[in-house]
Design a protein around this motif. Sequence first.
Motif, mmCIF file in Angstrom:
data_model
loop_
_atom_site.group_PDB
_atom_site.id
_atom_site.type_symbol
_atom_site.label_atom_id
_atom_site.label_comp_id
_atom_site.label_asym_id
_atom_site.label_seq_id
_atom_site.Cartn_x
_atom_site.Cartn_y
_atom_site.Cartn_z
ATOM 1 N N UNK A 137 104.022 55.436 -3.727
ATOM 2 C CA UNK A 137 104.847 54.160 -3.190
ATOM 3 C C UNK A 137 103.659 53.306 -2.362
ATOM 4 N N UNK A 138 103.987 52.035 -2.629
ATOM 5 C CA UNK A 138 102.769 51.096 -2.324
ATOM 6 C C UNK A 138 103.442 50.043 -1.360
ATOM 7 N N UNK A 139 103.262 49.986 -0.009
ATOM 8 C CA UNK A 139 103.878 49.083 0.684
ATOM 9 C C UNK A 139 103.023 47.918 0.930
ATOM 10 N N UNK A 140 103.320 46.668 0.626
ATOM 11 C CA UNK A 140 102.223 45.456 0.818
ATOM 12 C C UNK A 140 103.012 44.554 1.822
ATOM 13 N N UNK A 141 102.202 44.074 2.868
ATOM 14 C CA UNK A 141 102.869 43.293 3.941
ATOM 15 C C UNK A 141 102.458 41.727 3.565
ATOM 16 N N UNK A 142 103.565 40.747 3.956
ATOM 17 C CA UNK A 142 103.374 39.393 3.485
ATOM 18 C C UNK A 142 102.792 38.776 4.833
ATOM 19 N N UNK B 87 109.338 62.414 -14.945
ATOM 20 C CA UNK B 87 108.543 61.317 -15.388
ATOM 21 C C UNK B 87 108.230 60.304 -14.220
ATOM 22 N N UNK B 88 106.965 59.829 -14.267
ATOM 23 C CA UNK B 88 106.308 59.263 -13.231
ATOM 24 C C UNK B 88 106.970 57.914 -12.677
ATOM 25 N N UNK B 89 107.143 57.581 -11.592
ATOM 26 C CA UNK B 89 107.587 56.499 -10.961
ATOM 27 C C UNK B 89 106.725 55.964 -9.692
ATOM 28 N N UNK B 90 106.620 54.579 -9.918
ATOM 29 C CA UNK B 90 105.925 53.868 -8.719
ATOM 30 C C UNK B 90 106.716 52.860 -8.127
ATOM 31 N N UNK B 91 106.729 52.650 -6.970
ATOM 32 C CA UNK B 91 107.426 51.731 -6.175
ATOM 33 C C UNK B 91 106.358 50.839 -5.379
ATOM 34 N N UNK B 92 106.567 49.533 -5.723
ATOM 35 C CA UNK B 92 105.814 48.557 -5.167
ATOM 36 C C UNK B 92 106.739 47.689 -4.272
ATOM 37 N N UNK B 93 106.549 47.842 -2.938
ATOM 38 C CA UNK B 93 107.605 47.184 -1.901
ATOM 39 C C UNK B 93 106.765 46.307 -1.130
ATOM 40 N N UNK B 94 107.385 44.824 -1.382
ATOM 41 C CA UNK B 94 106.755 43.911 -0.589
ATOM 42 C C UNK B 94 107.603 43.272 0.535
ATOM 43 N N UNK B 95 107.086 43.349 1.791
ATOM 44 C CA UNK B 95 107.838 43.090 2.829
ATOM 45 C C UNK B 95 107.220 42.397 3.999
ATOM 46 N N UNK B 96 107.780 41.647 4.761
ATOM 47 C CA UNK B 96 106.999 40.558 5.851
ATOM 48 C C UNK B 96 106.273 41.586 6.689
#
Lengths: 245, 92, 199
Positions: free
Chosen positions: A172-177, A140-149
Amino acid sequence: MPGPLPWLPAYLVERRPETAAAATLVLGVPGWPGHLPGQHVDVRLTADDGYSTQRSYSLAAPDHGATVELTVQRVADGEVSPFLVDDLAIGDPVELRGPVGGWFVWSPTLPTRTLLVAGGSGVVPLMAMVRARHEAGAAAPMRLVYSVRTPDDVLYAAELERRGRLDEGLEIHVVHTRRAPPGDARPTGRLTREEIGSLAWPATEEVLTYVCGPTGFVDQVAGDLVALGYDDHRIRTERFGATGG
Amino acid sequence: MTDEHGEPAPLDGNGLGGVLGAFLGVDVTDAILVCDGCGRQQVLAALVVFGAGPGGVARCRGCSHVMLRVAEIRNELVVDLRGTTRLRLRRP
Amino acid sequence: MGIVTPGFRGRGRDSAPELPPGQYLTHDFPVLSAGPTPHVETDDWALTVTTEAGARSRWSWRDLLALPQETPTVDLHCVTKWSKLGTRWRGVSLDVLLEDVETAADFALVRCFDGYTTNLPLEDLLDGQAWVAHEYDGEPLARAHGGPARLLVPHLYLWKSAKWISGIELSDTDEPGFWEQLGYHDYGDPWREQRYAGD
């Protein structure tokens, strides 16, 4: 019927640095009853004069028998986390109560799509889900959105990169703040509602969502998801304090 | 526990799972509670929780009404539910 | 006692001979709260004392500041086992506030802007033992610590020193407050370690 949760002695087997401020503690826990991805434990430390204090930490890995993994982020001036990250010696005991939680849990047998949204070290229990999916070979599909500094704060960076590449159906999507790696097209800043909308499946799909992070982050993301049409009852949340560690 | 403004940082009902589980022997973080203040239905894990030493206070996420108070007193757990009109538990 | 973890000491924590039993010394000022911090503007602030006969006395912020002020330096003892010594406050003694209040009541129930309550004997509010405090360490009392004004009853555990005080109800009967309803001690003397009912 399961019995009451006792405090169990747990011994440090291995410490793995994750970032400059975080380490994974591998603890041996004789009699550990097993756990589900998403669950946490209470950790109790007692000084030789009887003073004791406790904190909750998420389990970072799926059930592997009598060892458990906790990833601890060092909180500046914290009472417990600097001791666990820097000082607890291999072979020394702490006490552990758990596993705790029957709501913020995931199972690889769930047939639905799973959206994981992490703020900072809120990625820890979600990583247990990513790893459990891998170990079970779940489809089953899984998405991780990971917000990190910043890129330096990403926990499990190499493993996430590898899983995102190799695990079928996992994104996996890593977003930087605060600071993004060179070449990242996304401007730094907080996750916006529009961005969550573009990274998540449409609200018309059947999706189970797990959001974990600091209180403000979780409230924001959960509110955004509801505004995007997500069913409140299919959003599971876990919050931790900004400090206190 | 405070945030950068010195305000208390509330957690959620997931954090009460340990102490409740230790006394009840079952996980109740997925129990459903109905707020006596506004009627909102929510799982225990989603309540707004303020830790206060030996005690904890769980408030409605909708109206902030006190739904649950918990104190570990010697070898007893005391739970005050007067802010909750209904509590639904799943069979373990 | 649990299993000792070698090397673990705890933060800013010393035992000291002058402390009540079971207490540890702390140097910071922990914030414990049963709910969100209320925003109370001094323009909206008022303290109301209600007697057992129903008579009311009311002080606005201005009234409070116009009364004689005291600057007690006191030790604080929290039931969560931290103590903080030599804290400096400014406020109005309850002796001043209750001077003209006609009462033969034995008990007081303290009410707060956030809905919190706590109970104690009226005599423990008198004789230089209690203040409505609005400055801490030379500064206006921070909201997180009970600003604009909190009760200060330092000879009892700190949960009796209610933050964001809004009123005091005097009564012939001892009505348990927010924590006392769960089994915290009705009196709460740290030197007799009266943490819970029956201590």
